[in-house]
Design an enzyme around this catalytic site. Structure first.
Site, PDB file in Angstrom:
ATOM      1  N   PRO A 274     -22.447 -26.862  21.695  1.00  0.00           N
ATOM      2  CA  PRO A 274     -21.093 -26.380  21.408  1.00  0.00           C
ATOM      3  C   PRO A 274     -20.939 -25.972  19.950  1.00  0.00           C
ATOM      4  O   PRO A 274     -21.510 -26.594  19.052  1.00  0.00           O
ATOM      5  CB  PRO A 274     -20.222 -27.610  21.709  1.00  0.00           C
ATOM      6  N   ARG A 276     -17.841 -23.338  18.855  1.00  0.00           N
ATOM      7  CA  ARG A 276     -16.418 -23.033  18.731  1.00  0.00           C
ATOM      8  C   ARG A 276     -15.519 -24.230  19.062  1.00  0.00           C
ATOM      9  O   ARG A 276     -14.565 -24.504  18.335  1.00  0.00           O
ATOM     10  CB  ARG A 276     -16.077 -21.883  19.685  1.00  0.00           C
ATOM     11  N   ARG A 313     -12.796 -11.229  13.452  1.00  0.00           N
ATOM     12  CA  ARG A 313     -12.571 -11.418  14.897  1.00  0.00           C
ATOM     13  C   ARG A 313     -11.466 -10.518  15.468  1.00  0.00           C
ATOM     14  O   ARG A 313     -11.655  -9.918  16.526  1.00  0.00           O
ATOM     15  CB  ARG A 313     -12.299 -12.881  15.239  1.00  0.00           C
ATOM     16  N   TYR A 317     -13.121  -8.102  18.238  1.00  0.00           N
ATOM     17  CA  TYR A 317     -12.934  -8.479  19.651  1.00  0.00           C
ATOM     18  C   TYR A 317     -11.484  -8.349  20.090  1.00  0.00           C
ATOM     19  O   TYR A 317     -11.123  -8.861  21.147  1.00  0.00           O
ATOM     20  CB  TYR A 317     -13.341  -9.930  19.893  1.00  0.00           C
ATOM     21  N   CYS A 343     -10.051  -0.424   3.538  1.00  0.00           N
ATOM     22  CA  CYS A 343      -9.851   0.998   3.825  1.00  0.00           C
ATOM     23  C   CYS A 343     -10.252   1.328   5.255  1.00  0.00           C
ATOM     24  O   CYS A 343     -11.088   2.193   5.498  1.00  0.00           O
ATOM     25  CB  CYS A 343     -10.677   1.818   2.850  1.00  0.00           C
ATOM     26  N   GLU A 344      -9.680   0.605   6.213  1.00  0.00           N
ATOM     27  CA  GLU A 344      -9.952   0.857   7.634  1.00  0.00           C
ATOM     28  C   GLU A 344      -8.644   0.617   8.382  1.00  0.00           C
ATOM     29  O   GLU A 344      -8.026  -0.437   8.183  1.00  0.00           O
ATOM     30  CB  GLU A 344     -10.968  -0.158   8.193  1.00  0.00           C
ATOM     31  N   TYR A 372     -16.662 -18.992  13.633  1.00  0.00           N
ATOM     32  CA  TYR A 372     -16.891 -17.541  13.531  1.00  0.00           C
ATOM     33  C   TYR A 372     -15.881 -16.875  12.593  1.00  0.00           C
ATOM     34  O   TYR A 372     -15.477 -15.737  12.802  1.00  0.00           O
ATOM     35  CB  TYR A 372     -16.883 -16.892  14.930  1.00  0.00           C
TER      36      TYR A 372
HETATM   37  N1  LLP Z   1     -25.858 -21.450  22.008  1.00  0.00           N
HETATM   38  C1  LLP Z   1     -26.230 -20.171  21.980  1.00  0.00           C
HETATM   39  C2  LLP Z   1     -27.579 -19.794  22.409  1.00  0.00           C
HETATM   40  C3  LLP Z   1     -25.329 -19.189  21.532  1.00  0.00           C
HETATM   41  O1  LLP Z   1     -25.700 -17.906  21.512  1.00  0.00           O
HETATM   42  C4  LLP Z   1     -24.026 -19.574  21.117  1.00  0.00           C
HETATM   43  C5  LLP Z   1     -23.071 -18.593  20.638  1.00  0.00           C
HETATM   44  C6  LLP Z   1     -23.699 -20.949  21.154  1.00  0.00           C
HETATM   45  C7  LLP Z   1     -24.629 -21.856  21.623  1.00  0.00           C
HETATM   46  C8  LLP Z   1     -22.363 -21.460  20.744  1.00  0.00           C
HETATM   47  O2  LLP Z   1     -21.364 -20.986  21.558  1.00  0.00           O
HETATM   48  P1  LLP Z   1     -19.867 -21.527  21.423  1.00  0.00           P
HETATM   49  O3  LLP Z   1     -19.852 -22.969  21.871  1.00  0.00           O
HETATM   50  O4  LLP Z   1     -19.473 -21.410  20.004  1.00  0.00           O
HETATM   51  O5  LLP Z   1     -19.091 -20.643  22.314  1.00  0.00           O
HETATM   52  N2  LLP Z   1     -18.798 -14.305  17.050  1.00  0.00           N
HETATM   53  C9  LLP Z   1     -18.216 -14.531  18.346  1.00  0.00           C
HETATM   54  C10 LLP Z   1     -18.944 -15.626  19.097  1.00  0.00           C
HETATM   55  C11 LLP Z   1     -20.416 -15.378  19.272  1.00  0.00           C
HETATM   56  C12 LLP Z   1     -21.100 -16.493  19.990  1.00  0.00           C
HETATM   57  C13 LLP Z   1     -22.582 -16.312  19.940  1.00  0.00           C
HETATM   58  N3  LLP Z   1     -23.330 -17.351  20.545  1.00  0.00           N
HETATM   59  C14 LLP Z   1     -16.741 -14.809  18.197  1.00  0.00           C
HETATM   60  O6  LLP Z   1     -16.226 -14.803  17.073  1.00  0.00           O
HETATM   61  O7  LLP Z   1     -16.034 -15.031  19.189  1.00  0.00           O
END
Ligand code: LLP
Length: 413
Positions: A274, A276, A313, A317, A343-344, A372
């Site tokens: 985990p 996020r 973000r 997204y 400037c966007e 993130y």
């Molecule tokens: N494990 C792997 C192999 C991953 O690719 C990721 C996230 C995680 C764990 C952690 O996932 P989480 O629990 O945080 O969902 N920048 C994007 C999120 C990209 C996530 C990439 N991989 C955003 O701001 O929403």
């Protein structure tokens, strides 16, 4: 109370007024609550208590050293996605057996680093990578433990940019190819396949795809056992979402109740990655109003001193983050677009927001940016990396100081 809440009209972090932090350290400023990170980490750990498990915090969500160190202190392990993140993990005090190394493109240098360190597992993304790990390990007269990253072709129903488990994505090895790959891999002496890994996406708020992925992995582990490959663990990735807008989302207990039936009685331990869920709600971005301008046609823009360089973000997204006035005001409410100074035209923090008519220098908090946020910051427009503060036991410490223009330019001739 822990985390971010109001004391009278003022927003505080673990009791420390955010106005004080902005005055002392300037803006844009990331502020984190150590107590909230700890409580969210412990909640996941407790939800999985009934089954042998290891939490490998996904450093990619937030790898500021002090945050990584805090998680290590709580008992977490680490999931690293690059040589740089492995380095951060080591500097934060994680030992190699506490690190899993994931990533769709690992260079030879990164693989050699992980092999020589002896990380817990390398999560393998392709047949070619498996062969490279085997060769590099044999050259070093060692055997490297690996997990096969399986692409189960499951739609995580998240934003397309952060869904990773479909066959159209670049990640992992197709489920139906794994058995044959493992058969062939039995002759490779430089590797030992000990795990299966999957990560189907991030910000997942419908748990069903996660449950299906876990069952698919457990089934595959049984098939592999029949073939003579003994799998020890399933690495079920990260992905558990959070509520950015206050609407209800599944919690850690439902998450555990979704995943655990797949492994109960199987003899397989689990790894969770985990990111996020642990850190997102534990961070805010403090930003001040630079300008308030009404364009012809009546559109009101509130221009902040933070934008896509500090928090990409919303732009990348279309992500929604609540934007709260740090001091509540009784001015009349207006509709406005809250934008950054870059400037966007897409440099926005919040579209179609209602807020009390703001004044220049008013302080706002962009909420739920502990994950993130700072890790995705950039120097576009020659903007400087923001400072970061961690509030712990009632005291605020600068855990990353603001970059200076000299530091930014020191890399250049
Ligand atoms: N494990 C792997 C192999 C991953 O690719 C990721 C996230 C995680 C764990 C952690 O996932 P989480 O629990 O945080 O969902 N920048 C994007 C999120 C990209 C996530 C990439 N991989 C955003 O701001 O929403």
């Amino acid at each position: 109370m822990i985390g971010f809440f109001r004391r009278g009209p003022a927003l505080v972090c673990d009791g420390v007024p955010l106005t004080d932090l902005a005055d002392a350290h300037g803006t844009p400023l990331y502020v984190y609550s150590a107590a909230l990170i700890a409580s969210r980490y412990r909640a996941i750990d407790a939800a999985f208590a009934a089954h042998p498990h290891a939490i490998h915090y996904a450093l990619k969500a937030n790898s500021t050293l002090a945050i990584a160190r805090l998680l290590r202190g709580l008992g977490s392990n680490a999931d690293a996605n690059s040589g740089g993140e492995i380095d951060v993990a080591l500097r934060a005090g994680f030992i190699p057996p506490q690190i899993v190394f994931t990533g769709v493109g690992k260079t030879t240098t990164e693989l050699a680093q992980a092999i020589e360190l002896g990380v817990r597992t390398i999560n393998v993304e392709s047949a070619g990578e498996l062969e490279r790990i085997d060769a590099l390990s044999r050259e070093r007269q060692t055997t490297t433990k690996v997990a096969i990253r399986v692409n189960p072709d499951i739609d995580a129903k998240s934003h397309p940019h952060i869904s990773t488990g479909m066959k159209t994505n670049k990640f992992g090895i197709a489920l139906h190819e794994v058995r044959e790959l493992c058969r062939r891999a039995r002759t490779l002496t430089g590797i030992e396949i000990v795990g299966l890994h999957s990560h189907v996406g991030s910000q997942i708020t419908n748990l069903e795809p996660l449950g299906r992925a876990a069952s698919a992995l457990a089934r595959l582990a049984r098939e592999l056992a029949d073939d003579g490959t003994r799998i020890e663990h399933l690495d079920l990735g990260g992905g558990l979402g959070v509520s950015y807008d206050g609407s209800p989302v599944p919690g850690v207990q439902e998450y555990a109740d979704t995943l655990l039936p797949a492994v109960r009685g199987s003899g397989l331990s689990i790894i969770l990655e985990p990111g996020r869920h642990i850190v997102a709600p534990a961070g805010v971005l403090l930003t001040r109003v630079i300008d308030v301008k009404e364009q012809p046609g009546g559109r009101l823009f509130v221009v902040m001193d933070a934008g896509m360089t500090e928090l990409i973000r919303p732009m990348l997204y279309d992500a929604f983050h609540r934007i709260e006035p740090v001091l509540q005001s009784s001015a009349p409410v207006v509709g406005a677009e809250i934008v950054g100074p870059l400037c966007e035209s897409s440099d926005t923090l919040g579209k179609n927001r209602s807020l009390a008519w703001p004044q220049v220098d008013d302080l706002f908090a962009v909420m739920d940016v502990g994950a993130y946020g700072s890790v995705m910051a950039s120097n576009y427009n020659r903007r400087l990396m923001p400072a970061e503060v961690l509030v712990e036991n009632g005291a605020a410490a600068v855990i990353k100081r603001r970059q200076t223009i000299d530091e930014l330019l020191s890399l250049e001739s």
